[in-house]
Design a protein around this motif. Structure first.
Motif, PDB file in Angstrom:
ATOM      1  N   ALA A 162      -2.831  12.986  -4.776  1.00  0.00           N
ATOM      2  CA  ALA A 162      -4.181  12.819  -5.317  1.00  0.00           C
ATOM      3  C   ALA A 162      -5.027  11.926  -4.417  1.00  0.00           C
ATOM      4  O   ALA A 162      -6.222  12.179  -4.204  1.00  0.00           O
ATOM      5  CB  ALA A 162      -4.102  12.232  -6.726  1.00  0.00           C
ATOM      6  N   ALA A 163      -4.415  10.884  -3.857  1.00  0.00           N
ATOM      7  CA  ALA A 163      -5.143   9.954  -2.993  1.00  0.00           C
ATOM      8  C   ALA A 163      -5.574  10.587  -1.681  1.00  0.00           C
ATOM      9  O   ALA A 163      -6.493  10.091  -1.017  1.00  0.00           O
ATOM     10  CB  ALA A 163      -4.277   8.729  -2.707  1.00  0.00           C
ATOM     11  N   LEU A 164      -4.915  11.686  -1.295  1.00  0.00           N
ATOM     12  CA  LEU A 164      -5.233  12.356  -0.041  1.00  0.00           C
ATOM     13  C   LEU A 164      -6.200  13.521  -0.205  1.00  0.00           C
ATOM     14  O   LEU A 164      -6.525  14.205   0.772  1.00  0.00           O
ATOM     15  CB  LEU A 164      -3.946  12.835   0.628  1.00  0.00           C
ATOM     16  CG  LEU A 164      -3.085  11.708   1.232  1.00  0.00           C
ATOM     17  CD1 LEU A 164      -1.681  12.203   1.521  1.00  0.00           C
ATOM     18  CD2 LEU A 164      -3.731  11.136   2.482  1.00  0.00           C
ATOM     19  N   ALA A 191      -4.674   0.378   2.748  1.00  0.00           N
ATOM     20  CA  ALA A 191      -6.005   0.961   2.598  1.00  0.00           C
ATOM     21  C   ALA A 191      -6.095   1.926   1.422  1.00  0.00           C
ATOM     22  O   ALA A 191      -7.135   2.026   0.770  1.00  0.00           O
ATOM     23  CB  ALA A 191      -6.409   1.667   3.896  1.00  0.00           C
ATOM     24  N   PHE A 192      -5.006   2.630   1.114  1.00  0.00           N
ATOM     25  CA  PHE A 192      -5.042   3.614   0.037  1.00  0.00           C
ATOM     26  C   PHE A 192      -4.787   2.996  -1.336  1.00  0.00           C
ATOM     27  O   PHE A 192      -4.839   3.687  -2.354  1.00  0.00           O
ATOM     28  CB  PHE A 192      -4.031   4.732   0.306  1.00  0.00           C
ATOM     29  CG  PHE A 192      -4.535   5.783   1.253  1.00  0.00           C
ATOM     30  CD1 PHE A 192      -5.206   6.899   0.789  1.00  0.00           C
ATOM     31  CD2 PHE A 192      -4.364   5.631   2.614  1.00  0.00           C
ATOM     32  CE1 PHE A 192      -5.691   7.861   1.658  1.00  0.00           C
ATOM     33  CE2 PHE A 192      -4.837   6.589   3.505  1.00  0.00           C
ATOM     34  CZ  PHE A 192      -5.500   7.702   3.024  1.00  0.00           C
ATOM     35  N   GLY A 193      -4.458   1.713  -1.380  1.00  0.00           N
ATOM     36  CA  GLY A 193      -4.280   1.047  -2.667  1.00  0.00           C
ATOM     37  C   GLY A 193      -3.078   1.530  -3.449  1.00  0.00           C
ATOM     38  O   GLY A 193      -3.082   1.485  -4.684  1.00  0.00           O
ATOM     39  N   LEU A 194      -2.014   1.969  -2.758  1.00  0.00           N
ATOM     40  CA  LEU A 194      -0.832   2.497  -3.425  1.00  0.00           C
ATOM     41  C   LEU A 194       0.403   1.636  -3.175  1.00  0.00           C
ATOM     42  O   LEU A 194       1.519   2.148  -3.021  1.00  0.00           O
ATOM     43  CB  LEU A 194      -0.561   3.941  -2.966  1.00  0.00           C
ATOM     44  CG  LEU A 194      -1.581   4.995  -3.410  1.00  0.00           C
ATOM     45  CD1 LEU A 194      -1.248   6.343  -2.809  1.00  0.00           C
ATOM     46  CD2 LEU A 194      -1.628   5.098  -4.931  1.00  0.00           C
ATOM     47  N   ALA A 195       0.214   0.315  -3.159  1.00  0.00           N
ATOM     48  CA  ALA A 195       1.348  -0.577  -2.914  1.00  0.00           C
ATOM     49  C   ALA A 195       2.444  -0.380  -3.951  1.00  0.00           C
ATOM     50  O   ALA A 195       3.637  -0.482  -3.641  1.00  0.00           O
ATOM     51  CB  ALA A 195       0.876  -2.036  -2.908  1.00  0.00           C
ATOM     52  N   GLY A 196       2.071  -0.090  -5.187  1.00  0.00           N
ATOM     53  CA  GLY A 196       3.053   0.095  -6.248  1.00  0.00           C
ATOM     54  C   GLY A 196       3.833   1.384  -6.134  1.00  0.00           C
ATOM     55  O   GLY A 196       4.869   1.541  -6.790  1.00  0.00           O
ATOM     56  N   CYS A 197       3.389   2.323  -5.306  1.00  0.00           N
ATOM     57  CA  CYS A 197       4.100   3.588  -5.143  1.00  0.00           C
ATOM     58  C   CYS A 197       5.202   3.501  -4.092  1.00  0.00           C
ATOM     59  O   CYS A 197       6.087   4.352  -4.054  1.00  0.00           O
ATOM     60  CB  CYS A 197       3.127   4.702  -4.745  1.00  0.00           C
ATOM     61  SG  CYS A 197       2.106   5.287  -6.100  1.00  0.00           S
ATOM     62  N   ARG A 198       5.141   2.492  -3.208  1.00  0.00           N
ATOM     63  CA  ARG A 198       6.142   2.327  -2.146  1.00  0.00           C
ATOM     64  C   ARG A 198       6.292   3.617  -1.357  1.00  0.00           C
ATOM     65  O   ARG A 198       7.330   4.266  -1.353  1.00  0.00           O
ATOM     66  CB  ARG A 198       7.508   1.902  -2.716  1.00  0.00           C
ATOM     67  CG  ARG A 198       7.492   0.700  -3.633  1.00  0.00           C
ATOM     68  CD  ARG A 198       6.801  -0.511  -2.999  1.00  0.00           C
ATOM     69  NE  ARG A 198       7.377  -0.870  -1.708  1.00  0.00           N
ATOM     70  CZ  ARG A 198       6.647  -1.069  -0.609  1.00  0.00           C
ATOM     71  NH1 ARG A 198       5.329  -0.923  -0.638  1.00  0.00           N
ATOM     72  NH2 ARG A 198       7.223  -1.391   0.528  1.00  0.00           N
ATOM     73  N   LEU A 199       5.222   3.993  -0.657  1.00  0.00           N
ATOM     74  CA  LEU A 199       5.250   5.233   0.091  1.00  0.00           C
ATOM     75  C   LEU A 199       4.711   4.995   1.500  1.00  0.00           C
ATOM     76  O   LEU A 199       3.566   4.593   1.684  1.00  0.00           O
ATOM     77  CB  LEU A 199       4.417   6.306  -0.626  1.00  0.00           C
ATOM     78  CG  LEU A 199       4.845   7.747  -0.334  1.00  0.00           C
ATOM     79  CD1 LEU A 199       4.417   8.664  -1.480  1.00  0.00           C
ATOM     80  CD2 LEU A 199       4.287   8.248   0.975  1.00  0.00           C
TER      81      LEU A 199
END
Length: 354
Positions: free
Chosen positions: A253-255, A213-221
């Motif tokens: 930043a996303a939060l 949902a947060f669109g951060l697949a590339g961050c691996r978090l």
């Protein structure tokens, strides 16, 4: 039972690695970690020449608030995959303990169990009129297991699980192992997370991620939410610096409240457009069954699933063949894209013949 007693004895005896950042913060003159004192070109103030916090305090605080839990119940991981791996290594004795999965489901549960040398017990989901459901009788007869993996909404079927169903299973297995509920897709669903229930049910573990949902697949978090004693055990075996500094900055930043609100609007748009995609699929002559589910994807059974995947790829559209999963012959998982991407797929589908 003390929840820590369920872990492997050799893990209980371990002391975590004491990294430089774990022993002292990053204030003052740093001569304790063998770092290069100069940041690289393009650092942009991130301090990439310095090791990050093992469990970044500010990010942990923000995620705990977002999930509605105490920071002591939270472990930050490299995606949910690392959380699964840590649980396997901490609780499952190779060639001695059992792990239960309920396929069709996320393949990393079974893969991690096999890598660990666990006895894998699969209790397949049962196809029902509305979707797929747990085989409760099969789970009751399955015997003890150190880990039971569930997924809600489930990947790839999209079905959600009632909170009481999961909690009842955890209560029944409280003396023998952990019940792990993977909520990677919960933000797309109307269901409430079980994260806040770990305080009352010590053998319940919840997996969350910022990849979807947060669109951060590339961050691996990702995040693992559990009883503090479970968190303590996992911290003994997690690498000392699991989270890269740029990934932490992106997550913080996303939060921010404004960013969370913007993501909520995007999710609403995504799920609204899902109805259009489902309608196009349900009216196609080669589509035998559509499972809309509760997540950002749709599962379909066609007259020839592999052909749909192959022909879509030739048109520049990538779909996921699920035919290898138990009970999913000729099934394809279709992820929701932007409205423009969904339109492109619908137009392809209108011309497609199996």
């Amino acid at each position: 039972m003390n929840i820590a007693d369920l872990a492997r004895p050799e893990i209980r005896a371990l002391a975590p690695y004491a990294s430089a950042r774990a022993l002292a913060d990053s204030a003052g003159i740093l001569l304790n970690a063998n770092e290069n004192p100069w940041p690289p070109e393009g650092d942009a103030g991130l301090g990439l020449n310095r090791y990050p916090e093992p469990q970044p305090t500010e990010l942990k605080k923000r995620l705990a608030a977002y999930y509605g839990v105490s920071p002591e119940n939270l472990l930050l991981t490299r995606g949910s995959d690392e959380g699964i791996d840590l649980l396997m290594r901490a609780f499952v004795r190779p060639h001695a303990d059992r792990v239960i999965t309920c396929p069709p489901c996320f393949g990393m549960y079974a893969l991690s169990a096999r890598i660990q040398g666990a006895e894998l017990v699969e209790i397949p989901l049962r196809e029902s009129g509305d979707g797929f459901e747990l085989d409760r009788a099969g789970l009751s007869k399955a015997g003890p297991a150190k880990l039971v993996f569930l997924c809600s909404p489930n990947n790839p079927t999209g079905d959600g699980l009632a909170a009481e169903t999961v909690l009842e299973l955890a209560r029944r297995r409280a003396d023998e192992g952990l019940v792990v509920i993977d909520e990677a897709y919960i933000e797309f669903s109307d269901r409430q997370s079980l994260a806040s229930r770990v305080a009352q049910q010590p053998n319940l573990v919840v997996l969350r991620t910022l990849s979807k949902a947060f669109g951060l697949a590339g961050c691996r978090l990702g995040a693992l939410i559990a009883h503090p004693k479970v968190i303590d055990l996992l911290r003994r075996i997690i690498p000392p610096y699991p989270l890269p500094t740029p990934a932490v900055a992106a997550a913080e930043a996303a939060l921010e409240p404004e960013a969370v609100a913007a993501r909520r609007e995007q999710i609403d748009l995504l799920m609204d457009d899902k109805r259009r995609l489902v309608q196009a699929l349900e009216t196609h002559p080669a589509v035998r069954r559509v499972w809309p589910g509760e997540a950002n994807f749709v599962l379909v059974r066609t007259t020839d699933g592999p052909a749909l995947v192959r022909d879509a790829a030739a048109a520049g559209i990538r779909l996921r063949d699920q035919s290898a999963q138990p009970g999913l012959a000729d099934c394809v998982r279709i992820t929701l894209g932007t409205p423009e991407e969904n339109t492109a797929f619908i137009e392809f589908l209108q011309d497609w013949k199996a």
